[in-house]
Design a protein around this motif. Structure first.
Motif, short mmCIF file in Angstrom:
data_model
loop_
_atom_site.label_atom_id
_atom_site.label_comp_id
_atom_site.label_asym_id
_atom_site.label_seq_id
_atom_site.Cartn_x
_atom_site.Cartn_y
_atom_site.Cartn_z
N PRO A 268 22.59 24.51 10.59
CA PRO A 268 21.79 25.08 9.50
C PRO A 268 22.66 25.77 8.43
CG PRO A 268 20.87 25.67 11.63
CD PRO A 268 22.18 25.03 11.91
N GLU A 269 23.76 26.40 8.87
CA GLU A 269 24.60 27.13 7.92
C GLU A 269 25.39 26.20 7.00
OE1 GLU A 269 24.92 27.23 11.17
OE2 GLU A 269 24.76 29.28 11.97
N TYR A 270 25.70 25.00 7.50
CA TYR A 270 26.64 24.16 6.78
C TYR A 270 26.06 22.84 6.26
CZ TYR A 270 29.79 27.27 9.39
OH TYR A 270 30.41 28.36 9.93
N LYS A 271 24.81 22.51 6.61
CA LYS A 271 24.34 21.17 6.27
C LYS A 271 24.30 20.93 4.75
CE LYS A 271 19.45 22.27 6.96
NZ LYS A 271 18.24 21.87 7.74
N HIS A 272 24.19 22.02 3.95
CA HIS A 272 24.20 21.82 2.50
C HIS A 272 25.60 21.50 1.98
CE1 HIS A 272 25.52 25.98 2.98
NE2 HIS A 272 25.91 26.00 1.69
N LEU A 273 26.60 21.72 2.86
CA LEU A 273 27.99 21.41 2.50
C LEU A 273 28.51 20.16 3.19
CD1 LEU A 273 29.48 25.03 2.88
CD2 LEU A 273 28.89 23.88 0.74
N ALA A 274 27.66 19.53 4.00
CA ALA A 274 28.11 18.44 4.86
C ALA A 274 28.76 17.29 4.09
CB ALA A 274 26.93 17.91 5.69
N HIS A 275 28.33 17.07 2.85
CA HIS A 275 28.85 15.92 2.09
C HIS A 275 30.32 16.08 1.72
CE1 HIS A 275 27.74 18.91 -0.95
NE2 HIS A 275 28.54 18.28 -1.79
N ARG A 276 30.83 17.32 1.78
CA ARG A 276 32.24 17.51 1.46
C ARG A 276 32.99 18.24 2.58
NH1 ARG A 276 33.40 22.59 -0.33
NH2 ARG A 276 31.75 23.94 -1.15
N MET A 277 32.57 18.00 3.80
CA MET A 277 33.23 18.57 4.96
C MET A 277 33.72 17.43 5.88
SD MET A 277 33.17 21.89 4.77
CE MET A 277 32.96 22.28 3.04
N GLY A 278 34.65 17.74 6.73
CA GLY A 278 35.10 16.79 7.73
C GLY A 278 36.43 16.13 7.37
N SER A 279 37.10 15.63 8.40
CA SER A 279 38.43 15.05 8.23
C SER A 279 38.40 13.77 7.40
CB SER A 279 39.07 14.78 9.60
OG SER A 279 38.22 13.97 10.39
N GLU A 280 37.31 12.98 7.50
CA GLU A 280 37.22 11.75 6.71
C GLU A 280 37.16 12.08 5.22
OE1 GLU A 280 34.89 8.32 8.84
OE2 GLU A 280 33.87 10.24 9.26
N TYR A 281 36.33 13.06 4.86
CA TYR A 281 36.23 13.47 3.46
C TYR A 281 37.57 14.04 2.99
CZ TYR A 281 35.19 16.26 -0.66
OH TYR A 281 35.23 16.79 -1.93
N LEU A 282 38.21 14.85 3.85
CA LEU A 282 39.50 15.45 3.50
C LEU A 282 40.53 14.37 3.16
CD1 LEU A 282 41.40 17.92 3.30
CD2 LEU A 282 41.82 17.68 5.77
N MET A 285 39.68 12.66 -0.21
CA MET A 285 39.91 13.58 -1.33
C MET A 285 41.41 13.73 -1.60
SD MET A 285 39.07 17.64 -1.61
CE MET A 285 40.28 17.96 -0.36
N LEU A 286 42.19 13.90 -0.53
CA LEU A 286 43.64 14.05 -0.70
C LEU A 286 44.26 12.78 -1.29
CD1 LEU A 286 44.63 15.93 2.59
CD2 LEU A 286 44.57 16.87 0.27
N SER A 287 43.80 11.62 -0.81
CA SER A 287 44.33 10.36 -1.32
C SER A 287 44.06 10.21 -2.81
CB SER A 287 43.70 9.18 -0.56
OG SER A 287 44.16 7.95 -1.07
N LYS A 288 42.82 10.52 -3.20
CA LYS A 288 42.46 10.41 -4.62
C LYS A 288 43.27 11.40 -5.46
CE LYS A 288 38.39 10.42 -7.65
NZ LYS A 288 36.93 10.61 -7.73
N HIS A 289 43.41 12.63 -4.97
CA HIS A 289 44.14 13.64 -5.73
C HIS A 289 45.62 13.26 -5.83
CE1 HIS A 289 45.08 17.55 -7.42
NE2 HIS A 289 46.08 17.65 -6.55
N LEU A 290 46.20 12.78 -4.74
CA LEU A 290 47.61 12.40 -4.75
C LEU A 290 47.85 11.27 -5.76
CD1 LEU A 290 50.44 12.73 -3.59
CD2 LEU A 290 49.82 11.13 -1.76
N GLU A 291 46.93 10.32 -5.79
CA GLU A 291 47.06 9.22 -6.75
C GLU A 291 47.07 9.73 -8.19
OE1 GLU A 291 43.76 6.79 -5.78
OE2 GLU A 291 44.79 5.72 -4.17
N SER A 292 46.16 10.65 -8.48
CA SER A 292 46.07 11.17 -9.86
C SER A 292 47.32 11.97 -10.23
CB SER A 292 44.81 12.02 -10.02
OG SER A 292 44.89 13.19 -9.22
#
Length: 609
Positions: A268-282, A285-292
């Motif tokens: 309940p505390e985190y489900k509103h953040l679920a779309h940007r949580m977790g190792s897959e998202y990390l 995100m890192l890959s995209k940022h590193l490319e830029s």
């Protein structure tokens, strides 16, 4: 865009292969200019688990104390094949499909560099993982920050690790992945503390919160994950790693990732953040940022590489060529260096370089001045003229003109010209010797080899000495020739004296009157001046022919002829380069190879777009 990360991967591997680790050295470093993600965290922060979650494999050494003791450059390559493997740069062409063996090889390779002690090393290990389940990404796993040294480690280990971590993350091209556990106070986080010191505005730092699922009941990490507790420019990412029980049960990563997604979606505390949580998202995100970041750095990187290549080539040229290994190569090198010196020497004489004009100054100023300074007063004094004339007549006075007296007077005057003639030879010798020293200093290659420098100098000076002796002999012969044979035409043009010059019945002392003797002195002086004028022109010709011309033609002939009789060991002794210079050249050549490789890789990417 994916080929940009591949590009940096290739350059990083080349850096390590050619000795560029970004550590302090007297060589330019390319490593420091490459964008990279440095993973920072304290011991037990879950740093290794985060990396394994991103990769989806168990491959990192585990244990108590400091496990990561060398930087691990982890390069992830997404492939279309339905298989996974790892490759180490130090074991080319060997594929590890069993990731337990990858873990063992990391530990073994660490021990090879540091020994079986618990010391640390800045020399990185390069591991590439190929899998359809990863994103294209490169990260550098650094030793975990610690507060206490364990048994077998020096007290300095705590500071040593901090210094190593700081050397990676303080570089402006470094992206910091700061790992902090959620079940500890963020204010005490080692990763956040050191990141804040080098990146106070949080412009390069990504915060990762681990162990969110292990927080005390009734507490949560929402304030941190939403950036209220500690604000960074980029959003915080929370991850849920496998528990120790999961690891002990060998729960695979696929199941662990599914379990992690469920945690974020169902809390309940985190489900509103679920779309940007977790190792897959990390990872994405890192890959995209590193490319830029890489894309934005490419122009500056190209400029740096081109500039450094020119600097390295210039210094290598200054240091000269490396020493040949075979006798023929060594002989060729010595001959070429000697010819280079000889050419510079000739350029000085020919006016291409300064110094040769001093030879002309000897003939145009010094020799005439020396001849002018000759005082014939003593030889041509009334007493001396009378003495030589009467002595030359012997018991019979001359009948018409005192020929033998003339000859003796002229010879006594001409003999004094030997001094200025000899001085001209010595003056030109000194100038040529000075030009030899100049030419040796201006021959860059001779600076490399002190023994060859001495030998060439000695050989050239010995040759000049031989030429000086020949020149002196030839030049003094010119004077002697003037003494040995007088110019008859000079005397034939003189007005004839009808008188005999004295009365034979008088005593020998009164035989000649003063006016007649004075006239003899004047005639001798005129003849000597004529000879001086002639020698003033012929002495320079002799000196130039015997010294300057010979020095240009055959200064090192004797030295080069002797070289052909020397063995390889003797030739090698002439090429005794300073070991520090040899090492510097080797290092520069490797670094130049690195920059050229990087230049080619970047150009290839640019052309492929």
């Amino acid at each position: 865009m994916e080929n940009l990360i591949t590009l940096v991967n290739k350059i990083q591997r080349a850096c390590t292969a050619l000795g560029d680790y970004g550590d302090e050295s007297a060589l330019p470093t390319l490593w420091d200019s490459l964008p990279a993600i440095a993973v920072v965290g304290g011991q037990s922060s879950g740093k290794s688990s985060v990396l394994e979650s991103i990769v989806g494999k168990d491959f990192l050494p585990r244990g108590s104390g400091i496990v990561t003791r060398r930087p691990l450059v982890l390069q992830l390559h997404k492939i279309d094949e339905n298989r996974e493997w790892g490759e180490f740069m130090h074991l080319p062409r060997k594929k590890f499909t069993d990731f337990a063996l990858v873990r063992k090889e990391i530990a073994d390779e660490t021990d090879r560099e540091t020994g079986r002690t618990k010391q640390i090393s800045s020399v990185p290990i390069h591991l590439s993982i190929y899998s359809p389940n990863v994103v294209n990404l490169t990260m550098i796993d650094l030793p975990g920050l610690t507060k206490v040294a364990v048994d077998g480690q020096p007290d300095s280990i705590v500071q040593d690790i901090e210094n190593m971590v700081r050397s990676y993350i303080e570089k402006p091209n470094s992206i910091i992945l700061a790992i902090s556990p959620a079940n500890q106070d963020l204010a005490t986080s080692d990763a956040i503390k050191i990141s804040r010191e080098v990146d106070p505005k949080g412009e390069r730092t990504f915060g990762v919160l681990t162990k969110v699922d292990l927080m005390d009941k009734g507490t949560d990490a929402v304030d941190i994950l939403e950036g209220r507790a500690y604000k960074l420019q980029f959003p915080w990412v929370g991850v849920v790693n496998r528990s120790q029980a999961d690891i002990n049960k060998n729960v695979d990563m696929i199941a662990a990732r599914h379990k992690e997604r469920e945690f974020w979606a169902n809390s309940p505390e985190y489900k509103h953040l679920a779309h940007r949580m977790g190792s897959e998202y990390l990872a994405k995100m890192l890959s995209k940022h590193l490319e830029s970041v890489i894309k934005s750095r490419i122009p500056g990187l190209q400029s740096l590489i081109n500039k450094t290549i020119i600097e390295l080539e210039t210094e290598l040229k200054r240091l000269g060529r490396p020493i040949a290994t075979d006798a023929g190569g060594k002989l060729y090198m010595i001959v070429e260096i000697s010819r280079g010196f000889d050419q510079i020497f000739k350029e000085h004489l020919d006016g291409i370089r300064p110094g040769g004009d001093k030879v002309y100054n000897v003939f145009d100023n010094q020799l005439p001045a020396a001849l002018k300074r000759l005082q014939f007063d003593k030889q041509l004094s009334m007493e001396n003229v009378r003495k030589l004339i009467t002595e030359a007549d012997g018991y019979q006075p001359h009948l018409i003109a005192p020929e033998q007296g003339y000859r003796r007077l002229i010879e006594s005057c001409l003999t004094s010209i030997r001094g200025p003639a000899e001085a001209s030879v010595d003056a030109v010798h000194a100038i040529l010797k000075e030009l030899i020293h100049k030419s040796i200093n201006e021959t860059m290659e001779l600076r490399q080899y002190p023994t060859l420098r001495v030998e060439v100098n000695n050989a050239a000076c010995e040759a000049l000495e031989r030429m000086r002796e020949e020149s002196k002999k030839a030049t003094l012969q010119l004077v002697d020739m003037e003494c040995g044979y007088l110019t008859v035409e000079f005397f034939r043009k003189l007005p004839q004296d009808v008188e005999k010059g004295g009365n034979p019945t008088h005593s020998i002392i009164d035989r000649y009157n003063d006016s007649y003797l004075r006239r003899i002195g004047t005639t001798v002086l005129s003849y000597v001046n004529m000879v001086c004028a002639s020698l003033r022109n012929s002495i320079p010709k002799s000196v130039v022919y015997c010294q300057v011309r010979e020095a240009k033609r055959a200064l090192l002939d004797h030295f080069l002829a002797e070289l052909g009789t020397k063995e390889a060991k003797q030739l090698g002794s002439l090429l005794d380069e300073d070991p520090a210079i040899m090492q510097r050249r080797t290092n520069l050549a490797k670094r130049l190879e690195l920059y050229r490789n990087a230049q080619a890789e970047i150009d290839a990417v640019a052309w492929s777009k």
